[in-house]
Design a protein around this motif. Structure first.
Motif, PDB file in Angstrom:
ATOM      1  N   PHE A  10      -1.474 -12.401  -5.019  1.00 14.65           N
ATOM      2  CA  PHE A  10      -2.392 -11.333  -4.663  1.00 14.65           C
ATOM      3  C   PHE A  10      -2.079 -10.833  -3.268  1.00 14.65           C
ATOM      4  N   ASN A  11      -0.919 -10.233  -3.145  1.00 14.98           N
ATOM      5  CA  ASN A  11      -0.538  -9.618  -1.888  1.00 14.98           C
ATOM      6  C   ASN A  11      -1.307  -8.312  -1.791  1.00 14.98           C
ATOM      7  N   ILE A  12      -2.416  -8.361  -1.132  1.00 16.92           N
ATOM      8  CA  ILE A  12      -3.356  -7.252  -1.053  1.00 16.92           C
ATOM      9  C   ILE A  12      -2.677  -5.984  -0.538  1.00 16.92           C
ATOM     10  N   GLU A  13      -1.717  -6.140   0.338  1.00 20.44           N
ATOM     11  CA  GLU A  13      -1.047  -4.983   0.930  1.00 20.44           C
ATOM     12  C   GLU A  13      -0.278  -4.161  -0.098  1.00 20.44           C
ATOM     13  N   GLU A  17      -2.026  -1.475  -8.096  1.00 21.28           N
ATOM     14  CA  GLU A  17      -1.059  -1.564  -9.194  1.00 21.28           C
ATOM     15  C   GLU A  17      -0.362  -2.924  -9.205  1.00 21.28           C
ATOM     16  N   ALA A  18       0.024  -3.412  -8.033  1.00 25.00           N
ATOM     17  CA  ALA A  18       0.680  -4.715  -7.954  1.00 25.00           C
ATOM     18  C   ALA A  18      -0.264  -5.829  -8.389  1.00 25.00           C
ATOM     19  N   ILE A  23      -1.887  -9.816 -12.487  1.00 27.55           N
ATOM     20  CA  ILE A  23      -2.889 -10.357 -13.406  1.00 27.55           C
ATOM     21  C   ILE A  23      -2.330 -10.419 -14.826  1.00 27.55           C
ATOM     22  N   VAL A  24      -1.654  -9.358 -15.240  1.00 31.30           N
ATOM     23  CA  VAL A  24      -1.064  -9.342 -16.584  1.00 31.30           C
ATOM     24  C   VAL A  24      -0.030 -10.452 -16.714  1.00 31.30           C
ATOM     25  N   ALA A  47     -10.034  -8.980  -6.247  1.00 35.82           N
ATOM     26  CA  ALA A  47      -8.754  -8.631  -5.626  1.00 35.82           C
ATOM     27  C   ALA A  47      -8.588  -7.113  -5.531  1.00 35.82           C
ATOM     28  N   LEU A  48      -8.994  -6.394  -6.562  1.00 34.51           N
ATOM     29  CA  LEU A  48      -8.904  -4.925  -6.513  1.00 34.51           C
ATOM     30  C   LEU A  48      -9.837  -4.349  -5.447  1.00 34.51           C
TER      31      LEU A  48
END
Length: 153
Positions: A10-13, A17-18, A23-24, A47-48
């Motif tokens: 979960f690289n928030i930066e 879309e990432a 997650i998928v 996270a989103l």
């Protein structure tokens, strides 16, 4: 899974879309129980939201490339330092916002599921030794270089 079995997942930066892609991939990497699916959905939601908050908090803090024909106006060093602090603070806030859902999901995984998330890696030491032997290096290191140490800097 790469990136430390979830930490870089979960690289928030990298944005929404990432996170969606991560997650998928995660959902396909392991077989989850119904409870774990709910926990993963909560993690995705958090996270989103954290990615959106990070983007809003850091808008304008990074230098943008100049338009064609214009010269880049670079902030002075103290402004760049302030921007760096603001970026790091926003990153930390995003991580803290995701932490409860992240912990709940990953703590719900069995040891077998966790093992499925760790990439398989060969024994690096054996690989390095073989390359050193093939290359004919006496010290067993690539290119005859000595390992880093107090006297080898």
């Amino acid at each position: 899974m790469r990136h430390g079995g979830g930490m870089g997942l979960f690289n928030i930066e990298r944005g929404a879309e990432a996170i969606e892609i991560a997650i998928v991939r995660l959902s396909h990497a392991i077989e989850m129980t119904d409870e774990q699916t709910v926990l993963l959905e909560a993690l995705k939601t958090d996270a989103l939201a954290a990615a959106a908050a990070f983007e809003a908090a850091t808008d304008g803090l990074r230098p943008t490339p100049p338009a064609e024909g214009e010269s880049a106006e670079r902030p002075d060093i103290s402004e760049r330092f302030d921007n760096r602090i603001a970026l790091e603070s926003a990153r930390l806030d995003a991580l803290k916002a995701v932490q409860p859902a992240f912990t709940a999901f990953f703590d719900s995984l069995t040891d077998e599921q966790k093992a499925d998330l760790v990439p398989e890696r060969g024994n690096r030491h054996d690989h390095m030794s073989k390359q050193g032997d093939r290359g004919g290096h006496r010290d067993g290191h690539h290119g005859g270089q000595r390992p880093m140490g107090p006297g080898n800097r």
